[in-house]
Design an enzyme around this catalytic site. Structure first.
Site, short mmCIF file in Angstrom:
data_model
loop_
_atom_site.label_atom_id
_atom_site.label_comp_id
_atom_site.label_asym_id
_atom_site.label_seq_id
_atom_site.Cartn_x
_atom_site.Cartn_y
_atom_site.Cartn_z
N HIS A 50 -10.84 -0.97 37.40
CA HIS A 50 -11.69 -1.13 38.57
C HIS A 50 -12.38 0.20 38.88
O HIS A 50 -12.02 1.24 38.32
CB HIS A 50 -10.87 -1.60 39.79
CG HIS A 50 -9.78 -0.66 40.18
ND1 HIS A 50 -8.45 -0.89 39.90
CD2 HIS A 50 -9.83 0.54 40.81
CE1 HIS A 50 -7.73 0.12 40.34
NE2 HIS A 50 -8.54 1.00 40.90
C1 T46 Z 1 -6.53 3.34 41.81
C2 T46 Z 1 -5.46 3.49 40.81
C3 T46 Z 1 -5.30 4.90 40.32
C4 T46 Z 1 -1.79 -2.03 48.50
O1 T46 Z 1 -1.41 -3.01 49.20
N1 T46 Z 1 -1.90 -0.79 49.05
C5 T46 Z 1 -2.27 0.29 48.33
O2 T46 Z 1 -2.36 1.41 48.88
C6 T46 Z 1 -2.59 0.11 46.94
C7 T46 Z 1 -3.00 1.29 46.09
C8 T46 Z 1 -2.45 -1.14 46.39
N2 T46 Z 1 -2.06 -2.20 47.16
C9 T46 Z 1 -1.91 -3.52 46.55
C10 T46 Z 1 -3.16 -4.13 45.97
C11 T46 Z 1 -2.64 -4.99 44.86
O3 T46 Z 1 -2.24 -6.25 45.36
O4 T46 Z 1 -1.00 -3.37 45.44
C12 T46 Z 1 -1.38 -4.24 44.40
C13 T46 Z 1 -1.57 -3.48 43.10
O5 T46 Z 1 -2.78 -2.69 43.21
P1 T46 Z 1 -3.77 -2.45 41.97
O6 T46 Z 1 -3.71 -3.62 41.06
O7 T46 Z 1 -5.10 -2.05 42.53
O8 T46 Z 1 -3.06 -1.19 41.27
P2 T46 Z 1 -3.65 -0.28 40.12
O9 T46 Z 1 -2.51 0.50 39.59
O10 T46 Z 1 -4.47 -1.05 39.16
O11 T46 Z 1 -4.67 0.74 40.89
C14 T46 Z 1 -4.18 1.68 41.80
C15 T46 Z 1 -5.05 1.71 43.06
O12 T46 Z 1 -5.14 0.40 43.61
C16 T46 Z 1 -6.45 2.20 42.76
O13 T46 Z 1 -7.10 2.53 43.99
O14 T46 Z 1 -7.52 4.04 41.76
O15 T46 Z 1 -4.17 2.98 41.22
#
Ligand code: T46
Length: 138
Positions: A50
């Site tokens: 993303h």
């Molecule tokens: C990024 C990379 C480096 C939350 O509820 N609160 C939070 O602060 C975050 C970061 C995520 N979430 C929820 C959203 C999704 O349902 O946790 C779940 C997993 O998040 P995501 O799939 O976006 O995780 P990554 O590891 O793909 O990405 C994360 C960050 O979301 C993003 O901002 O830059 O780490």
């Protein structure tokens, strides 16, 4: 690549061990509103896929080794974060994936804003269209 900076985390080492630190203004250009960390990822697994519309973040691998693939829609860059003293600043409109190279590496992230799903672009084609439109409007 604009909106990407690799920096050094300052460190105080002694016989007691290593103490690493970042300070606002000297190292961090934004107020930190949120901290999160990611662990328990097996080597070979990737996350991310993303970009953010406006969020600024600093990524630190405090243990292990993680490959960060960055893409601004026109060029790509690969950065290895490991538990030595480097950090990665990622600004807006950079598509990122994080691939764990070592089991149980820990990624700590400092973010400029609270979590807001509407700031994410999770569709790569939409990301490419958005950066192309931004370039054409300059
Ligand atoms: C990024 C990379 C480096 C939350 O509820 N609160 C939070 O602060 C975050 C970061 C995520 N979430 C929820 C959203 C999704 O349902 O946790 C779940 C997993 O998040 P995501 O799939 O976006 O995780 P990554 O590891 O793909 O990405 C994360 C960050 O979301 C993003 O901002 O830059 O780490």
């Amino acid at each position: 690549m604009d909106n990407v900076i690799i920096g050094k985390i300052r460190c105080q080492s002694s016989e007691k061990g290593n103490l690493y630190f970042l300070e606002f203004i000297k190292d961090l250009t934004f107020d930190v509103k949120r901290l999160y960390f990611i662990n328990s990822v097996n080597a070979g697994n990737a996350r991310g896929f993303h970009a953010h519309k406006s969020l600024e973040q600093v990524l630190i691998c405090v243990s292990g080794r993680i490959q960060i693939n960055l893409d601004n829609g026109f060029m790509q860059k690969v950065i290895i974060l490991d538990s030595s003293n480097n950090y990665l600043f990622i600004g807006p409109m950079i598509w990122r994936t994080m691939k764990w190279l070592v089991d149980d590496s820990v990624l700590v992230v400092l973010a400029s804003e609270n979590y807001d799903e509407s700031d994410y672009i999770r569709d790569y084609d939409k990301f490419l269209r958005t950066v192309a439109n931004e370039k054409n409007s300059i």
